[in-house]
Scaffold this motif. Structure first.
Motif, PDB file in Angstrom:
ATOM      1  N   GLY A 222       0.812  -1.213   0.000  1.00 15.09           N
ATOM      2  CA  GLY A 222       0.000   0.000   0.000  1.00 15.09           C
ATOM      3  C   GLY A 222       0.841   1.257   0.000  1.00 15.09           C
ATOM      4  O   GLY A 222       0.537   2.225  -0.695  1.00 15.09           O
ATOM      5  N   ILE A 223       1.932   1.243   0.785  1.00 16.91           N
ATOM      6  CA  ILE A 223       2.836   2.393   0.827  1.00 16.91           C
ATOM      7  C   ILE A 223       3.688   2.450  -0.442  1.00 16.91           C
ATOM      8  O   ILE A 223       3.861   3.512  -1.046  1.00 16.91           O
ATOM      9  N   ASP A 224       4.228   1.291  -0.854  1.00 17.19           N
ATOM     10  CA  ASP A 224       5.107   1.262  -2.023  1.00 17.19           C
ATOM     11  C   ASP A 224       4.390   1.725  -3.288  1.00 17.19           C
ATOM     12  O   ASP A 224       4.965   2.445  -4.114  1.00 17.19           O
ATOM     13  N   ASP A 225       3.144   1.324  -3.456  1.00 17.41           N
ATOM     14  CA  ASP A 225       2.381   1.668  -4.655  1.00 17.41           C
ATOM     15  C   ASP A 225       1.692   3.020  -4.544  1.00 17.41           C
ATOM     16  O   ASP A 225       0.917   3.398  -5.425  1.00 17.41           O
ATOM     17  N   GLN A 226       1.941   3.733  -3.458  1.00 17.56           N
ATOM     18  CA  GLN A 226       1.373   5.061  -3.200  1.00 17.56           C
ATOM     19  C   GLN A 226      -0.154   5.048  -3.191  1.00 17.56           C
ATOM     20  O   GLN A 226      -0.794   6.040  -3.540  1.00 17.56           O
ATOM     21  N   LYS A 227      -0.723   3.927  -2.785  1.00 16.43           N
ATOM     22  CA  LYS A 227      -2.167   3.871  -2.580  1.00 16.43           C
ATOM     23  C   LYS A 227      -2.548   4.445  -1.224  1.00 16.43           C
ATOM     24  O   LYS A 227      -3.684   4.883  -1.025  1.00 16.43           O
ATOM     25  N   LEU A 228      -1.606   4.431  -0.284  1.00 12.61           N
ATOM     26  CA  LEU A 228      -1.837   4.929   1.071  1.00 12.61           C
ATOM     27  C   LEU A 228      -0.769   5.961   1.400  1.00 12.61           C
ATOM     28  O   LEU A 228       0.407   5.759   1.107  1.00 12.61           O
ATOM     29  N   ILE A 229      -1.180   7.046   2.026  1.00 15.74           N
ATOM     30  CA  ILE A 229      -0.197   8.019   2.496  1.00 15.74           C
ATOM     31  C   ILE A 229       0.296   7.649   3.888  1.00 15.74           C
ATOM     32  O   ILE A 229       1.417   7.996   4.283  1.00 15.74           O
ATOM     33  N   ALA A 230      -0.530   6.882   4.627  1.00 12.74           N
ATOM     34  CA  ALA A 230      -0.137   6.490   5.980  1.00 12.74           C
ATOM     35  C   ALA A 230      -0.886   5.227   6.385  1.00 12.74           C
ATOM     36  O   ALA A 230      -1.978   4.939   5.878  1.00 12.74           O
ATOM     37  N   VAL A 231      -0.272   4.474   7.300  1.00 12.22           N
ATOM     38  CA  VAL A 231      -0.911   3.300   7.909  1.00 12.22           C
ATOM     39  C   VAL A 231      -0.804   3.446   9.412  1.00 12.22           C
ATOM     40  O   VAL A 231       0.285   3.687   9.950  1.00 12.22           O
ATOM     41  N   VAL A 232      -1.939   3.310  10.099  1.00  5.80           N
ATOM     42  CA  VAL A 232      -2.003   3.388  11.557  1.00  5.80           C
ATOM     43  C   VAL A 232      -2.100   1.977  12.114  1.00  5.80           C
ATOM     44  O   VAL A 232      -2.959   1.197  11.679  1.00  5.80           O
ATOM     45  N   ILE A 233      -1.222   1.658  13.067  1.00  9.85           N
ATOM     46  CA  ILE A 233      -1.158   0.296  13.616  1.00  9.85           C
ATOM     47  C   ILE A 233      -1.438   0.345  15.115  1.00  9.85           C
ATOM     48  O   ILE A 233      -0.812   1.115  15.859  1.00  9.85           O
ATOM     49  N   PHE A 234      -2.398  -0.464  15.566  1.00 10.16           N
ATOM     50  CA  PHE A 234      -2.705  -0.631  16.983  1.00 10.16           C
ATOM     51  C   PHE A 234      -2.197  -2.003  17.419  1.00 10.16           C
ATOM     52  O   PHE A 234      -2.496  -3.012  16.766  1.00 10.16           O
ATOM     53  N   ASP A 235      -1.456  -2.067  18.524  1.00  7.62           N
ATOM     54  CA  ASP A 235      -1.031  -3.379  19.007  1.00  7.62           C
ATOM     55  C   ASP A 235      -2.138  -4.013  19.856  1.00  7.62           C
ATOM     56  O   ASP A 235      -3.156  -3.392  20.157  1.00  7.62           O
ATOM     57  N   GLU A 236      -1.916  -5.261  20.301  1.00  7.35           N
ATOM     58  CA  GLU A 236      -2.953  -6.027  20.993  1.00  7.35           C
ATOM     59  C   GLU A 236      -3.307  -5.455  22.362  1.00  7.35           C
ATOM     60  O   GLU A 236      -4.399  -5.694  22.884  1.00  7.35           O
ATOM     61  N   ARG A 237      -2.411  -4.658  22.958  1.00  7.60           N
ATOM     62  CA  ARG A 237      -2.647  -4.175  24.324  1.00  7.60           C
ATOM     63  C   ARG A 237      -3.178  -2.737  24.353  1.00  7.60           C
ATOM     64  O   ARG A 237      -3.286  -2.153  25.425  1.00  7.60           O
ATOM     65  N   PHE A 238      -3.522  -2.191  23.206  1.00  8.75           N
ATOM     66  CA  PHE A 238      -3.849  -0.763  23.160  1.00  8.75           C
ATOM     67  C   PHE A 238      -5.044  -0.429  24.054  1.00  8.75           C
ATOM     68  O   PHE A 238      -4.956   0.454  24.929  1.00  8.75           O
ATOM     69  N   SER A 239      -6.179  -1.075  23.879  1.00  9.82           N
ATOM     70  CA  SER A 239      -7.373  -0.763  24.674  1.00  9.82           C
ATOM     71  C   SER A 239      -7.162  -1.084  26.151  1.00  9.82           C
ATOM     72  O   SER A 239      -7.640  -0.363  27.032  1.00  9.82           O
TER      73      SER A 239
END
Length: 367
Positions: free
Chosen positions: A90-107
């Motif tokens: 997604g980043i390499d093909d410039q389809k996405l400007i950013a990706v947000v990642i939540f880990d398993e312990r976030f909530s």
């Protein structure tokens, strides 16, 4: 009489510019079209971006963040990411400007009032857009924290006030800058054709044997682009507040003084280019050679303060830079006369130097 000869020369040059109906249309329609196109295209905002979300948490805190993200007017689409390969493509093909990642312990970390971390991966190839999107994500994170744990922010609040542009509307910045850029370009394009046109038509020799003196010829050739530049500036002063809602809060007299000084300096540059060029094609190429550096060093595309020190010194010699400061100040904050004259006085020696240089080059061409 000197006055009659100068008037006759001015009428001759104006007639050369305005006698063709298509030429008259070209003087009025393109500046208005440029204003419309630039106002729509030269935006400093980042809109309609696509964000990827890799939610490995699935808890209420991450869901709330995603909902806040979806509600942003600057984000048009959110794509769910489920693997590192999908993220990378997604980043390499410039389809996405950013990706947000939540880990398993976030909530769980949010519920336990422990520091919770969100990882954002942005496309650094679009550095300016990436920085702005990172600011959007920071704002969403702050809003999410305030909605989940309002008690944490009851002790204080931030009040942000934007002077001179309350809604941070990019048009309020772009429009005063376009007045400077387009008026300068129109005056320069007319000036550079002046001597080259005479030479191509074979009338330059006739001009040399006429009873006109050197200063009369130069005044006659420089007056039409000066008047046309002021005419375009007047049109913009009417169109911009009326149709775009950008207020003009300063003095019209100070605006026209700055416009006149800037146009004189730019016309001197154009006349120098026209005197050197042998054909109109060479004159146009010379115009673009001059126009691009002048626009880049004016502060229109990037702040002059961000440039290297040696380049800032060169920018001080650019008439567009000083006129742009005055235009923005008079449009948005009613710049006082003292501040206007602080930018106006450098324009006078710049105009004197460019006009003297064009006179010297024109005299050489006559000889």
């Amino acid at each position: 009489m000197t006055g009659n000869r100068i008037l006759a020369m001015i009428v001759k040059e104006l007639w050369a510019v305005l006698r063709d109906p298509r030429g008259r249309i070209m003087l009025i329609v393109p500046p208005l079209l440029q204003l419309i196109l630039f106002s729509a295209a030269a935006t400093l905002e980042v809109k309609n971006v696509t964000i990827g979300v890799w939610n490995r948490d699935g808890g209420p805190a991450s869901v709330e963040f995603i909902n806040q993200l979806a509600g942003s007017r600057n984000i048009s689409r959110i794509i769910s990411i489920t693997s590192e390969d999908a993220l990378r493509s997604g980043i390499d093909d410039q389809k996405l400007i950013a990706v947000v990642i939540f880990d398993e312990r976030f909530s769980r970390d949010v519920a336990a009032r422990r520091p919770a971390t969100i990882l954002a991966i942005l496309d650094g190839r679009r550095s300016n857009t990436a920085q702005i999107v990172a600011g959007y994500l920071g704002t969403v994170a702050a809003n999410t924290g305030a909605s989940i744990r309002p008690t944490l922010v009851q002790g204080g609040r931030s009040i942000v006030t934007n002077w001179f542009n309350p809604n941070l509307d990019y048009l309020w910045f772009i429009m005063p800058s376009l007045v400077v850029t387009i008026c300068s370009l129109s005056a320069l394009s007319i000036t550079v054709q002046s001597v080259a046109r005479e030479r191509e038509l074979g009338t330059f020799d006739q001009l040399m044997v006429s009873p006109l003196r050197l200063h009369e010829i130069l005044i006659g050739k420089m007056t039409p682009p000066f008047l046309i530049g002021l005419f375009n500036a007047t049109v913009y002063l009417i169109v911009i507040p009326l149709f775009y809602g950008v207020p003009f809060t300063g003095s019209l007299l100070l605006f026209y003084l700055a416009a006149a000084a800037s146009l004189l300096a730019i016309i001197g540059v154009g006349m120098a280019v026209s005197s050197i060029a042998r054909t109109q094609q060479q004159a146009f190429l010379g115009m673009f050679l001059v126009t691009v550096p002048m626009t880049l060093l004016s502060g229109f595309a990037a702040p002059v303060d961000n440039m290297p020190s040696w380049l800032r010194l060169i920018a001080e010699l650019n008439p567009q830079k000083h006129f742009l400061v005055v235009s923005e100040g008079l449009f948005l904050k009613g710049m006082p006369a003292s501040a206007v004259f602080a930018e106006l006085w450098p324009l006078l020696p710049i105009a004197a130097v460019t006009l003297a240089a064009s006179t010297f080059l024109f005299r050489l061409r006559m000889e």
